[in-house]
Design a protein around this motif. Structure first.
Motif, mmCIF file in Angstrom:
data_model
loop_
_atom_site.group_PDB
_atom_site.id
_atom_site.type_symbol
_atom_site.label_atom_id
_atom_site.label_comp_id
_atom_site.label_asym_id
_atom_site.label_seq_id
_atom_site.Cartn_x
_atom_site.Cartn_y
_atom_site.Cartn_z
ATOM 1 N N ALA A 158 0.832 -1.203 0.000
ATOM 2 C CA ALA A 158 0.000 0.000 0.000
ATOM 3 C C ALA A 158 0.862 1.246 0.000
ATOM 4 N N ALA A 159 0.900 1.946 -1.136
ATOM 5 C CA ALA A 159 1.587 3.227 -1.211
ATOM 6 C C ALA A 159 0.599 4.322 -0.843
ATOM 7 N N GLY A 160 1.116 5.470 -0.405
ATOM 8 C CA GLY A 160 0.221 6.572 -0.075
ATOM 9 C C GLY A 160 0.823 7.560 0.891
ATOM 10 N N LEU A 161 -0.054 8.376 1.436
ATOM 11 C CA LEU A 161 0.331 9.452 2.350
ATOM 12 C C LEU A 161 -0.752 9.602 3.398
ATOM 13 N N SER A 162 -0.348 9.845 4.650
ATOM 14 C CA SER A 162 -1.340 9.995 5.708
ATOM 15 C C SER A 162 -0.884 11.034 6.721
ATOM 16 N N PHE A 163 -1.771 12.009 6.998
ATOM 17 C CA PHE A 163 -1.529 13.028 8.006
ATOM 18 C C PHE A 163 -2.317 12.697 9.265
ATOM 19 N N HIS A 164 -1.718 12.874 10.413
ATOM 20 C CA HIS A 164 -2.375 12.573 11.677
ATOM 21 C C HIS A 164 -3.424 13.628 12.013
ATOM 22 N N VAL A 165 -4.579 13.185 12.490
ATOM 23 C CA VAL A 165 -5.679 14.078 12.860
ATOM 24 C C VAL A 165 -5.951 13.960 14.355
ATOM 25 N N ASN A 166 -6.005 15.100 15.035
ATOM 26 C CA ASN A 166 -6.314 15.119 16.468
ATOM 27 C C ASN A 166 -7.249 16.301 16.743
ATOM 28 N N ASN A 167 -8.493 15.993 17.120
ATOM 29 C CA ASN A 167 -9.499 17.023 17.408
ATOM 30 C C ASN A 167 -9.682 18.012 16.260
ATOM 31 N N GLY A 168 -9.722 17.491 15.060
ATOM 32 C CA GLY A 168 -9.959 18.331 13.896
ATOM 33 C C GLY A 168 -8.735 19.043 13.371
ATOM 34 N N ASN A 169 -7.574 18.778 13.970
ATOM 35 C CA ASN A 169 -6.329 19.424 13.535
ATOM 36 C C ASN A 169 -5.364 18.416 12.931
ATOM 37 N N LEU A 170 -4.573 18.881 11.974
ATOM 38 C CA LEU A 170 -3.447 18.083 11.499
ATOM 39 C C LEU A 170 -2.283 18.356 12.442
ATOM 40 N N THR A 171 -1.760 17.304 13.058
ATOM 41 C CA THR A 171 -0.693 17.459 14.039
ATOM 42 C C THR A 171 0.472 16.546 13.700
ATOM 43 N N SER A 172 1.508 16.567 14.524
ATOM 44 C CA SER A 172 2.671 15.714 14.287
ATOM 45 C C SER A 172 2.266 14.254 14.375
ATOM 46 N N GLY A 173 2.969 13.412 13.665
ATOM 47 C CA GLY A 173 2.665 11.994 13.634
ATOM 48 C C GLY A 173 2.075 11.609 12.295
ATOM 49 N N TRP A 174 2.882 11.573 11.275
ATOM 50 C CA TRP A 174 2.387 11.243 9.947
ATOM 51 C C TRP A 174 3.492 10.584 9.132
ATOM 52 N N ALA A 175 3.136 9.989 8.020
ATOM 53 C CA ALA A 175 4.090 9.173 7.281
ATOM 54 C C ALA A 175 3.680 9.069 5.813
ATOM 55 N N PHE A 176 4.597 8.503 5.013
ATOM 56 C CA PHE A 176 4.281 8.245 3.614
ATOM 57 C C PHE A 176 4.985 6.979 3.161
ATOM 58 N N ASN A 177 4.501 6.423 2.076
ATOM 59 C CA ASN A 177 5.104 5.243 1.490
ATOM 60 C C ASN A 177 5.005 5.409 -0.021
ATOM 61 N N ALA A 178 6.125 5.683 -0.654
ATOM 62 C CA ALA A 178 6.130 6.019 -2.073
ATOM 63 C C ALA A 178 5.938 4.814 -2.981
ATOM 64 N N THR A 179 6.391 3.651 -2.544
ATOM 65 C CA THR A 179 6.376 2.472 -3.422
ATOM 66 C C THR A 179 5.526 1.328 -2.896
ATOM 67 N N GLY A 180 5.128 1.378 -1.635
ATOM 68 C CA GLY A 180 4.443 0.252 -1.016
ATOM 69 C C GLY A 180 5.382 -0.576 -0.166
ATOM 70 N N SER A 181 6.665 -0.359 -0.324
ATOM 71 C CA SER A 181 7.649 -1.081 0.496
ATOM 72 C C SER A 181 8.722 -0.115 1.010
ATOM 73 N N ASP A 182 8.335 1.149 1.170
ATOM 74 C CA ASP A 182 9.281 2.183 1.577
ATOM 75 C C ASP A 182 8.640 3.077 2.637
ATOM 76 N N PHE A 183 8.196 2.490 3.737
ATOM 77 C CA PHE A 183 7.537 3.227 4.806
ATOM 78 C C PHE A 183 8.499 4.248 5.417
ATOM 79 N N THR A 184 8.063 5.519 5.488
ATOM 80 C CA THR A 184 8.911 6.589 5.989
ATOM 81 C C THR A 184 8.104 7.514 6.886
ATOM 82 N N GLU A 185 8.624 7.791 8.075
ATOM 83 C CA GLU A 185 7.974 8.751 8.963
ATOM 84 C C GLU A 185 8.537 10.139 8.695
ATOM 85 N N MET A 186 7.694 11.158 8.944
ATOM 86 C CA MET A 186 8.122 12.522 8.713
ATOM 87 C C MET A 186 9.179 12.966 9.725
#
Length: 224
Positions: A157-185
């Motif tokens: 699963a490739a993609g991008l995800s931003f962490h949501v806390n009480n309606g806000n985008l906050t720290s704690g998010w990551a992306f995976n460009a290829t499906g096998s390259d999990f990377t935290e911000m």
């Protein structure tokens, strides 16, 4: 008559080139590429800074929305996804506890979009099944460890995800460009949003038929 026809044809050309919407996940994207696509940046925040989703959506008004992550170490956007505004911004659940075992289907432009309003995440994935809890759940390599709120997915699963806390985008998010390259911000990375207004683009056949019809009218008028 000729001037009117020329104006109409130019209008068709302008509509067709209003904005480019590449399908699926785009990786290692430069600022020049984004500019060439014709998108307008509407929100940019650092990885450790909070921003309300409401303010992002208020600033990003159009019929297509794009989100991406600026990877400071690479000097490029590591992952960018684009989708119809109504789909990309849709709230699927109030929080991750209602993720229905990760079976959410909310597709646009080849991507499965998900968003929670209070606690969970906002992003997109290529996976057919999504879980809505923490920001990295949908991006583990092969979904090998999705946690108790997600259903295991056997495909990468490739993609991008931003962490949501009480309606806000906050720290704690990551992306995976290829499906096998999990990377935290990292603290130097940035969340970025773009918006575009894309009109209906005439099919090449339709434009050709319009042109032939217009030329026929000119010839008829000249005969008279």
């Amino acid at each position: 008559m000729k001037k009117m026809i020329l104006t109409a044809l130019l209008a068709c050309s302008t509509i067709a080139s209003a904005a480019t919407i590449p399908t699926g996940i785009q990786t290692n994207v430069s600022n020049t590429q984004v500019a060439n696509w014709g998108w307008t940046e509407c929100s940019r925040t650092g990885a450790n800074f909070a921003v309300s989703m409401a303010s992002v959506l208020s600033a990003c008004q159009g019929n297509y929305l794009a989100m991406g992550v600026w990877d400071a170490s690479a000097g490029a956007y590591a992952v960018v996804g684009m989708g119809e505004w109504d789909v990309a911004s849709k709230i699927l659940y109030a929080d991750h506890s209602g993720d229905n075992n990760g079976t959410t289907q909310n597709w646009s432009n080849g991507l499965n979009w998900y968003r929670t309003s209070t606690y969970g995440s906002w992003g997109f994935t290529t996976a057919k099944e999504t879980a809505l809890n923490t920001a990295d759940t949908n991006l583990y390599n092969g979904f090998n460890n999705p946690g108790s709120n997600g259903k295991a997915e056997t495909t990468l699963a490739a993609g991008l995800s931003f962490h949501v806390n009480n309606g806000n985008l906050t720290s704690g998010w990551a992306f995976n460009a290829t499906g096998s390259d999990f990377t935290e911000m990292t603290a130097q990375d940035q969340r970025v949003f773009w918006v575009a207004n894309v009109a209906a683009i005439p099919e090449p056949t339709s434009i050709a038929l319009f042109g032939l019809g217009a030329l026929a009218l000119v010839r008829r008028r000249n005969r008279k």
